[in-house]
Motif scaffolding. Sequence first.
Motif, PDB file in Angstrom:
ATOM      1  N   THR A 117       0.835  -1.199   0.000  1.00 38.10           N
ATOM      2  CA  THR A 117       0.000   0.000   0.000  1.00 38.10           C
ATOM      3  C   THR A 117       0.869   1.247   0.000  1.00 38.10           C
ATOM      4  O   THR A 117       0.596   2.214  -0.710  1.00 38.10           O
ATOM      5  CB  THR A 117      -0.952   0.002   1.214  1.00 38.10           C
ATOM      6  OG1 THR A 117      -1.775  -1.170   1.146  1.00 38.10           O
ATOM      7  CG2 THR A 117      -1.835   1.230   1.232  1.00 38.10           C
ATOM      8  N   ALA A 156       2.310   1.748  -3.453  1.00 41.68           N
ATOM      9  CA  ALA A 156       1.304   2.278  -4.377  1.00 41.68           C
ATOM     10  C   ALA A 156       1.045   3.754  -4.097  1.00 41.68           C
ATOM     11  O   ALA A 156       0.911   4.557  -5.026  1.00 41.68           O
ATOM     12  CB  ALA A 156       0.005   1.476  -4.266  1.00 41.68           C
ATOM     13  N   MET A 159      -1.928   0.980 -10.026  1.00 38.72           N
ATOM     14  CA  MET A 159      -3.056   0.408  -9.294  1.00 38.72           C
ATOM     15  C   MET A 159      -3.381  -1.034  -9.699  1.00 38.72           C
ATOM     16  O   MET A 159      -3.562  -1.877  -8.821  1.00 38.72           O
ATOM     17  CB  MET A 159      -4.289   1.305  -9.438  1.00 38.72           C
ATOM     18  CG  MET A 159      -5.339   1.024  -8.398  1.00 38.72           C
ATOM     19  SD  MET A 159      -4.768   1.096  -6.667  1.00 38.72           S
ATOM     20  CE  MET A 159      -4.217   2.763  -6.525  1.00 38.72           C
ATOM     21  N   TYR A 205      -0.735  -3.206  -8.153  1.00 36.75           N
ATOM     22  CA  TYR A 205      -0.890  -3.183  -6.692  1.00 36.75           C
ATOM     23  C   TYR A 205      -1.997  -4.142  -6.262  1.00 36.75           C
ATOM     24  O   TYR A 205      -1.818  -4.956  -5.354  1.00 36.75           O
ATOM     25  CB  TYR A 205      -1.197  -1.761  -6.223  1.00 36.75           C
ATOM     26  CG  TYR A 205      -1.784  -1.674  -4.846  1.00 36.75           C
ATOM     27  CD1 TYR A 205      -1.029  -1.988  -3.714  1.00 36.75           C
ATOM     28  CD2 TYR A 205      -3.104  -1.285  -4.662  1.00 36.75           C
ATOM     29  CE1 TYR A 205      -1.577  -1.909  -2.435  1.00 36.75           C
ATOM     30  CE2 TYR A 205      -3.656  -1.202  -3.400  1.00 36.75           C
ATOM     31  CZ  TYR A 205      -2.888  -1.517  -2.294  1.00 36.75           C
ATOM     32  OH  TYR A 205      -3.434  -1.437  -1.042  1.00 36.75           O
ATOM     33  N   GLU A 206      -3.153  -4.082  -6.912  1.00 39.91           N
ATOM     34  CA  GLU A 206      -4.274  -4.946  -6.540  1.00 39.91           C
ATOM     35  C   GLU A 206      -3.941  -6.414  -6.770  1.00 39.91           C
ATOM     36  O   GLU A 206      -4.317  -7.267  -5.966  1.00 39.91           O
ATOM     37  CB  GLU A 206      -5.537  -4.525  -7.285  1.00 39.91           C
ATOM     38  CG  GLU A 206      -6.078  -3.201  -6.780  1.00 39.91           C
ATOM     39  CD  GLU A 206      -7.345  -2.747  -7.465  1.00 39.91           C
ATOM     40  OE1 GLU A 206      -7.659  -3.221  -8.580  1.00 39.91           O
ATOM     41  OE2 GLU A 206      -8.034  -1.888  -6.885  1.00 39.91           O
ATOM     42  N   TYR A 209      -8.310   2.114   0.833  1.00 39.01           N
ATOM     43  CA  TYR A 209      -6.889   2.456   0.930  1.00 39.01           C
ATOM     44  C   TYR A 209      -6.362   2.270   2.353  1.00 39.01           C
ATOM     45  O   TYR A 209      -5.233   2.629   2.656  1.00 39.01           O
ATOM     46  CB  TYR A 209      -6.667   3.901   0.487  1.00 39.01           C
ATOM     47  CG  TYR A 209      -7.178   4.158  -0.910  1.00 39.01           C
ATOM     48  CD1 TYR A 209      -6.415   3.803  -2.018  1.00 39.01           C
ATOM     49  CD2 TYR A 209      -8.431   4.712  -1.132  1.00 39.01           C
ATOM     50  CE1 TYR A 209      -6.887   4.018  -3.307  1.00 39.01           C
ATOM     51  CE2 TYR A 209      -8.908   4.928  -2.410  1.00 39.01           C
ATOM     52  CZ  TYR A 209      -8.131   4.580  -3.490  1.00 39.01           C
ATOM     53  OH  TYR A 209      -8.598   4.785  -4.768  1.00 39.01           O
ATOM     54  N   LYS A 265     -13.836  -0.428  -6.576  1.00 39.73           N
ATOM     55  CA  LYS A 265     -12.424  -0.539  -6.941  1.00 39.73           C
ATOM     56  C   LYS A 265     -11.683   0.735  -6.561  1.00 39.73           C
ATOM     57  O   LYS A 265     -12.266   1.810  -6.480  1.00 39.73           O
ATOM     58  CB  LYS A 265     -12.281  -0.809  -8.440  1.00 39.73           C
ATOM     59  CG  LYS A 265     -12.731  -2.185  -8.841  1.00 39.73           C
ATOM     60  CD  LYS A 265     -12.349  -2.461 -10.265  1.00 39.73           C
ATOM     61  CE  LYS A 265     -12.685  -3.914 -10.570  1.00 39.73           C
ATOM     62  NZ  LYS A 265     -12.106  -4.353 -11.804  1.00 39.73           N
ATOM     63  N   ARG A 266     -10.398   0.576  -6.373  1.00 37.99           N
ATOM     64  CA  ARG A 266      -9.551   1.732  -6.119  1.00 37.99           C
ATOM     65  C   ARG A 266      -9.381   2.505  -7.417  1.00 37.99           C
ATOM     66  O   ARG A 266      -9.390   1.926  -8.490  1.00 37.99           O
ATOM     67  CB  ARG A 266      -8.191   1.275  -5.587  1.00 37.99           C
ATOM     68  CG  ARG A 266      -8.298   0.594  -4.257  1.00 37.99           C
ATOM     69  CD  ARG A 266      -6.954  -0.040  -3.884  1.00 37.99           C
ATOM     70  NE  ARG A 266      -7.047  -0.800  -2.658  1.00 37.99           N
ATOM     71  CZ  ARG A 266      -7.393  -2.091  -2.618  1.00 37.99           C
ATOM     72  NH1 ARG A 266      -7.656  -2.749  -3.715  1.00 37.99           N
ATOM     73  NH2 ARG A 266      -7.471  -2.706  -1.473  1.00 37.99           N
ATOM     74  N   LYS A 267      -9.185   3.798  -7.296  1.00 39.31           N
ATOM     75  CA  LYS A 267      -8.978   4.635  -8.474  1.00 39.31           C
ATOM     76  C   LYS A 267      -7.575   4.434  -8.995  1.00 39.31           C
ATOM     77  O   LYS A 267      -6.623   4.344  -8.220  1.00 39.31           O
ATOM     78  CB  LYS A 267      -9.190   6.103  -8.130  1.00 39.31           C
ATOM     79  CG  LYS A 267     -10.612   6.414  -7.725  1.00 39.31           C
ATOM     80  CD  LYS A 267     -10.764   7.863  -7.346  1.00 39.31           C
ATOM     81  CE  LYS A 267     -12.178   8.124  -6.867  1.00 39.31           C
ATOM     82  NZ  LYS A 267     -12.331   9.473  -6.326  1.00 39.31           N
ATOM     83  N   ALA A 268      -7.446   4.380 -10.298  1.00 35.15           N
ATOM     84  CA  ALA A 268      -6.111   4.242 -10.922  1.00 35.15           C
ATOM     85  C   ALA A 268      -5.347   5.539 -10.727  1.00 35.15           C
ATOM     86  O   ALA A 268      -5.905   6.629 -10.820  1.00 35.15           O
ATOM     87  CB  ALA A 268      -6.269   3.933 -12.403  1.00 35.15           C
ATOM     88  N   THR A 269      -4.055   5.398 -10.402  1.00 40.64           N
ATOM     89  CA  THR A 269      -3.238   6.608 -10.200  1.00 40.64           C
ATOM     90  C   THR A 269      -2.417   6.927 -11.415  1.00 40.64           C
ATOM     91  O   THR A 269      -2.151   6.138 -12.249  1.00 40.64           O
ATOM     92  CB  THR A 269      -2.280   6.412  -9.007  1.00 40.64           C
ATOM     93  OG1 THR A 269      -1.494   5.240  -9.219  1.00 40.64           O
ATOM     94  CG2 THR A 269      -3.045   6.318  -7.722  1.00 40.64           C
TER      95      THR A 269
END
Length: 183
Positions: free
Chosen positions: A16, A19, A26, A29-30, A107, A179-183
Amino acid sequence: MRAADADRIQAAQLLTEAAAQGQLPMPEYEERLTKAYAAKTYGELERLSADLPVAFSATRNTGPAHPAPSTLLLAIMSGFERRGRWNVPKRLTSFTLFGGGVIDLRYADFTSPDVEIHSYSIFGGQTILLPPEVNVDVHGVGVMGAFDHGVDDIGSPGAPHVTIRGFSLWGSVGIKRKKRKAT
């Protein structure tokens, strides 16, 4: 050697951090996070972070995990938000009365493999956002209100297990996987 829950949590926190610093995109990372929660040995965990500046090592293990202290999130005619990077305690209680709140676990760093969230909403609303990999059980009731049970309960093997309990009276507790937002 076989890895323990504390080792998997430590590896997940390291990933984490990587990331958050932009060292892992992202999607990667996932993917690595899912593998970290499913890892059975120290070797598997070490391979997941070998290319990162601060790699996981078995010597970093300081013994059993110590969960963050129990936390109360309270909103009376107001609101609360718990977003971004924060330590999820083993037990979290949230209460809204004529208010609202958001608990975003996407997060967050889990400090325990099993987490209990007790959510109570009276004339208010709460939203709990779950990352795709966590496993979840929902046991709540809505009285002239809503307590969401529509979330898929199965995540990744070995990932933290979140149990959500509580009730809503003329209010709502919404639970969503996001889902997490793509960075």
